[in-house]
Design a protein around this motif. Structure first.
Motif, PDB file in Angstrom:
ATOM      1  N   LEU A  64       0.840  -1.194   0.000  1.00 51.10           N
ATOM      2  CA  LEU A  64       0.000   0.000   0.000  1.00 51.10           C
ATOM      3  C   LEU A  64       0.878   1.248   0.000  1.00 51.10           C
ATOM      4  O   LEU A  64       0.634   2.197  -0.765  1.00 51.10           O
ATOM      5  CB  LEU A  64      -0.915   0.002   1.228  1.00 51.10           C
ATOM      6  CG  LEU A  64      -1.809   1.238   1.392  1.00 51.10           C
ATOM      7  CD1 LEU A  64      -2.747   1.395   0.200  1.00 51.10           C
ATOM      8  CD2 LEU A  64      -2.612   1.140   2.692  1.00 51.10           C
ATOM      9  N   LEU A  65       1.929   1.229   0.826  1.00 52.06           N
ATOM     10  CA  LEU A  65       2.865   2.351   0.858  1.00 52.06           C
ATOM     11  C   LEU A  65       3.574   2.490  -0.482  1.00 52.06           C
ATOM     12  O   LEU A  65       3.765   3.607  -0.987  1.00 52.06           O
ATOM     13  CB  LEU A  65       3.888   2.140   1.976  1.00 52.06           C
ATOM     14  CG  LEU A  65       4.972   3.216   2.114  1.00 52.06           C
ATOM     15  CD1 LEU A  65       4.328   4.555   2.478  1.00 52.06           C
ATOM     16  CD2 LEU A  65       5.998   2.820   3.162  1.00 52.06           C
ATOM     17  N   ALA A  66       3.952   1.357  -1.078  1.00 57.60           N
ATOM     18  CA  ALA A  66       4.619   1.386  -2.381  1.00 57.60           C
ATOM     19  C   ALA A  66       3.697   1.987  -3.448  1.00 57.60           C
ATOM     20  O   ALA A  66       4.138   2.775  -4.285  1.00 57.60           O
ATOM     21  CB  ALA A  66       5.053  -0.018  -2.776  1.00 57.60           C
ATOM     22  N   CYS A  67       2.416   1.624  -3.400  1.00 61.33           N
ATOM     23  CA  CYS A  67       1.453   2.171  -4.370  1.00 61.33           C
ATOM     24  C   CYS A  67       1.315   3.681  -4.212  1.00 61.33           C
ATOM     25  O   CYS A  67       1.288   4.419  -5.202  1.00 61.33           O
ATOM     26  CB  CYS A  67       0.095   1.502  -4.191  1.00 61.33           C
ATOM     27  SG  CYS A  67       0.023  -0.200  -4.788  1.00 61.33           S
ATOM     28  N   LEU A  68       1.240   4.146  -2.982  1.00 57.65           N
ATOM     29  CA  LEU A  68       1.136   5.583  -2.730  1.00 57.65           C
ATOM     30  C   LEU A  68       2.389   6.307  -3.222  1.00 57.65           C
ATOM     31  O   LEU A  68       2.297   7.387  -3.832  1.00 57.65           O
ATOM     32  CB  LEU A  68       0.925   5.839  -1.235  1.00 57.65           C
ATOM     33  CG  LEU A  68      -0.413   5.381  -0.661  1.00 57.65           C
ATOM     34  CD1 LEU A  68      -0.431   5.571   0.860  1.00 57.65           C
ATOM     35  CD2 LEU A  68      -1.572   6.147  -1.290  1.00 57.65           C
ATOM     36  N   ALA A  69       3.558   5.714  -2.952  1.00 56.98           N
ATOM     37  CA  ALA A  69       4.814   6.318  -3.391  1.00 56.98           C
ATOM     38  C   ALA A  69       4.886   6.374  -4.920  1.00 56.98           C
ATOM     39  O   ALA A  69       5.350   7.365  -5.494  1.00 56.98           O
ATOM     40  CB  ALA A  69       6.003   5.521  -2.833  1.00 56.98           C
ATOM     41  N   LYS A  70       4.409   5.321  -5.590  1.00 56.65           N
ATOM     42  CA  LYS A  70       4.431   5.307  -7.058  1.00 56.65           C
ATOM     43  C   LYS A  70       3.457   6.323  -7.643  1.00 56.65           C
ATOM     44  O   LYS A  70       3.741   6.927  -8.684  1.00 56.65           O
ATOM     45  CB  LYS A  70       4.120   3.902  -7.559  1.00 56.65           C
ATOM     46  CG  LYS A  70       5.291   2.943  -7.411  1.00 56.65           C
ATOM     47  CD  LYS A  70       5.041   1.638  -8.121  1.00 56.65           C
ATOM     48  CE  LYS A  70       3.988   0.816  -7.438  1.00 56.65           C
ATOM     49  NZ  LYS A  70       3.818  -0.517  -8.059  1.00 56.65           N
ATOM     50  N   LEU A  71       2.325   6.513  -6.981  1.00 55.20           N
ATOM     51  CA  LEU A  71       1.373   7.519  -7.450  1.00 55.20           C
ATOM     52  C   LEU A  71       1.984   8.917  -7.362  1.00 55.20           C
ATOM     53  O   LEU A  71       1.830   9.736  -8.272  1.00 55.20           O
ATOM     54  CB  LEU A  71       0.091   7.444  -6.632  1.00 55.20           C
ATOM     55  CG  LEU A  71      -0.856   6.283  -6.961  1.00 55.20           C
ATOM     56  CD1 LEU A  71      -2.006   6.246  -5.955  1.00 55.20           C
ATOM     57  CD2 LEU A  71      -1.391   6.412  -8.378  1.00 55.20           C
ATOM     58  N   VAL A  72       2.681   9.179  -6.242  1.00 59.78           N
ATOM     59  CA  VAL A  72       3.350  10.471  -6.089  1.00 59.78           C
ATOM     60  C   VAL A  72       4.445  10.624  -7.141  1.00 59.78           C
ATOM     61  O   VAL A  72       4.587  11.683  -7.770  1.00 59.78           O
ATOM     62  CB  VAL A  72       3.953  10.605  -4.665  1.00 59.78           C
ATOM     63  CG1 VAL A  72       4.801  11.871  -4.561  1.00 59.78           C
ATOM     64  CG2 VAL A  72       2.848  10.630  -3.626  1.00 59.78           C
ATOM     65  N   ALA A  73       5.237   9.553  -7.344  1.00 61.97           N
ATOM     66  CA  ALA A  73       6.309   9.592  -8.353  1.00 61.97           C
ATOM     67  C   ALA A  73       5.739   9.830  -9.744  1.00 61.97           C
ATOM     68  O   ALA A  73       6.321  10.559 -10.554  1.00 61.97           O
ATOM     69  CB  ALA A  73       7.093   8.281  -8.319  1.00 61.97           C
ATOM     70  N   LEU A  74       4.575   9.222 -10.017  1.00 63.98           N
ATOM     71  CA  LEU A  74       3.953   9.382 -11.328  1.00 63.98           C
ATOM     72  C   LEU A  74       3.497  10.820 -11.563  1.00 63.98           C
ATOM     73  O   LEU A  74       3.578  11.340 -12.679  1.00 63.98           O
ATOM     74  CB  LEU A  74       2.764   8.431 -11.455  1.00 63.98           C
ATOM     75  CG  LEU A  74       2.020   8.414 -12.803  1.00 63.98           C
ATOM     76  CD1 LEU A  74       2.978   8.031 -13.925  1.00 63.98           C
ATOM     77  CD2 LEU A  74       0.848   7.447 -12.745  1.00 63.98           C
ATOM     78  N   LEU A  75       3.032  11.475 -10.489  1.00 62.15           N
ATOM     79  CA  LEU A  75       2.615  12.867 -10.609  1.00 62.15           C
ATOM     80  C   LEU A  75       3.806  13.790 -10.884  1.00 62.15           C
ATOM     81  O   LEU A  75       3.678  14.806 -11.560  1.00 62.15           O
ATOM     82  CB  LEU A  75       1.908  13.305  -9.323  1.00 62.15           C
ATOM     83  CG  LEU A  75       0.546  12.648  -9.041  1.00 62.15           C
ATOM     84  CD1 LEU A  75       0.041  13.071  -7.665  1.00 62.15           C
ATOM     85  CD2 LEU A  75      -0.461  13.008 -10.119  1.00 62.15           C
ATOM     86  N   ILE A  76       4.972  13.387 -10.354  1.00 61.57           N
ATOM     87  CA  ILE A  76       6.177  14.200 -10.520  1.00 61.57           C
ATOM     88  C   ILE A  76       6.873  13.898 -11.841  1.00 61.57           C
ATOM     89  O   ILE A  76       7.350  14.802 -12.535  1.00 61.57           O
ATOM     90  CB  ILE A  76       7.147  13.956  -9.343  1.00 61.57           C
ATOM     91  CG1 ILE A  76       6.480  14.391  -8.024  1.00 61.57           C
ATOM     92  CG2 ILE A  76       8.457  14.707  -9.545  1.00 61.57           C
ATOM     93  CD1 ILE A  76       7.283  14.023  -6.799  1.00 61.57           C
ATOM     94  N   ASN A  77       6.915  12.613 -12.184  1.00 65.21           N
ATOM     95  CA  ASN A  77       7.650  12.176 -13.377  1.00 65.21           C
ATOM     96  C   ASN A  77       6.802  11.180 -14.160  1.00 65.21           C
ATOM     97  O   ASN A  77       6.477  10.097 -13.658  1.00 65.21           O
ATOM     98  CB  ASN A  77       8.983  11.537 -12.958  1.00 65.21           C
ATOM     99  CG  ASN A  77       9.901  11.282 -14.129  1.00 65.21           C
ATOM    100  OD1 ASN A  77       9.456  11.107 -15.271  1.00 65.21           O
ATOM    101  ND2 ASN A  77      11.201  11.244 -13.868  1.00 65.21           N
ATOM    102  N   LYS A  78       6.454  11.500 -15.389  1.00 66.62           N
ATOM    103  CA  LYS A  78       5.588  10.660 -16.212  1.00 66.62           C
ATOM    104  C   LYS A  78       6.287   9.398 -16.712  1.00 66.62           C
ATOM    105  O   LYS A  78       5.656   8.542 -17.348  1.00 66.62           O
ATOM    106  CB  LYS A  78       5.072  11.465 -17.412  1.00 66.62           C
ATOM    107  CG  LYS A  78       4.233  12.679 -17.035  1.00 66.62           C
ATOM    108  CD  LYS A  78       3.014  12.282 -16.208  1.00 66.62           C
ATOM    109  CE  LYS A  78       2.175  13.495 -15.849  1.00 66.62           C
ATOM    110  NZ  LYS A  78       0.998  13.135 -15.015  1.00 66.62           N
ATOM    111  N   ASP A  79       7.581   9.257 -16.427  1.00 69.04           N
ATOM    112  CA  ASP A  79       8.291   8.054 -16.850  1.00 69.04           C
ATOM    113  C   ASP A  79       7.925   6.847 -15.989  1.00 69.04           C
ATOM    114  O   ASP A  79       8.167   5.700 -16.383  1.00 69.04           O
ATOM    115  CB  ASP A  79       9.808   8.265 -16.780  1.00 69.04           C
ATOM    116  CG  ASP A  79      10.293   9.234 -17.852  1.00 69.04           C
ATOM    117  OD1 ASP A  79       9.596   9.358 -18.872  1.00 69.04           O
ATOM    118  OD2 ASP A  79      11.348   9.859 -17.662  1.00 69.04           O
ATOM    119  N   TYR A  80       7.379   7.096 -14.787  1.00 69.42           N
ATOM    120  CA  TYR A  80       6.984   5.995 -13.920  1.00 69.42           C
ATOM    121  C   TYR A  80       5.672   5.393 -14.405  1.00 69.42           C
ATOM    122  O   TYR A  80       4.886   6.045 -15.106  1.00 69.42           O
ATOM    123  CB  TYR A  80       6.850   6.467 -12.473  1.00 69.42           C
ATOM    124  CG  TYR A  80       8.180   6.793 -11.834  1.00 69.42           C
ATOM    125  CD1 TYR A  80       8.993   5.782 -11.342  1.00 69.42           C
ATOM    126  CD2 TYR A  80       8.633   8.105 -11.747  1.00 69.42           C
ATOM    127  CE1 TYR A  80      10.232   6.069 -10.774  1.00 69.42           C
ATOM    128  CE2 TYR A  80       9.864   8.405 -11.186  1.00 69.42           C
ATOM    129  CZ  TYR A  80      10.653   7.387 -10.696  1.00 69.42           C
ATOM    130  OH  TYR A  80      11.870   7.669 -10.144  1.00 69.42           O
TER     131      TYR A  80
END
Length: 224
Positions: A154-170
């Protein structure tokens, strides 16, 4: 066609391991904080915080001082472990006839692979039959492991969502781990973090196994 022996596909397996370490540290810190402030061992209303704290260090013996020292050591160790993981990440190398996980020193040969599946979380590999390790894994697995896996991912999913908002490469996908499992009960997990990872691993599977990520069966087990 790419020759994966001459130019192996390398995928970093670091992100989910960092998440697991962070959640494990949170478990430890939460227990220490509860035991110190909410378990009733120490009455913090007797005076100023500093006075009560140092009095407890003197009177409670190693039960309290050991917990404080352990708390400090665990967090310092976690910090340096994070730095180590960032500087020297775990890597998986995908070759024509094998998949190799460097830090775990695990290799699965293509001829021995039983199945390739996509999973929500990494899968544990071989656990010796009748071993004490197997007993504890299955005992803890009933209570702790599912909760740990749920919170970590769940924490990993939240972190990836934040990363996706910052960088579209994720790339955000729920079944983000590709598991290669062989007939010796070895498992190599490939964690997909970016769109590039997804594309390259998909090309590898198509060329070497005639499989595509979107069509892979789903795995829900953490060991077998």
């Amino acid at each position: 066609m790419r020759d994966y022996d001459k130019a192996p596909l390398m995928i970093k397996n670091n992100f989910i391991m960092i998440m697991y370490g962070f959640v494990f540290l949170c478990f430890i810190d939460a227990f220490v904080i509860w035991a110190t402030f909410f378990s009733g061992i120490i009455d913090w209303s007797l005076g100023k915080f500093s006075e009560v704290f140092f009095h407890a260090l003197k009177t409670q013996g190693f039960r309290f001082s050991g917990m404080v020292i352990g708390f400090v050591v665990a967090n310092i160790w976690a910090f340096f472990d994070l730095i180590r993981k960032l500087r020297k990440p775990e890597k998986v190398y995908l070759c024509n006839d094998k998949v190799y996980w460097d830090k775990r020193d695990i290799t699965v040969e293509k001829q021995n692979i039983v199945w390739v599946k996509k999973s929500i979380y990494p899968m544990l590999g071989k656990i010796p039959d009748g071993s004490l390790q197997r007993f504890w894994i299955f005992t803890l697995g009933i209570i702790i492991v599912p909760l740990f896996l749920i919170l970590s991912n769940l924490l990993a999913c939240l972190a990836k969502l934040v990363a996706l908002l910052i960088n579209k490469d994720y790339k955000f996908i729920l079944f983000c781990t590709i598991v290669f499992y062989d007939n010796q009960k070895n498992a190599v997990n490939v964690y997909l973090m970016t769109k590039q990872d997804y594309k390259q691993v998909n090309e590898y599977l198509l060329q070497n196994f005639n499989l595509q990520i979107e069509n892979l069966d789903k795995n829900y087990k953490f060991c077998k």
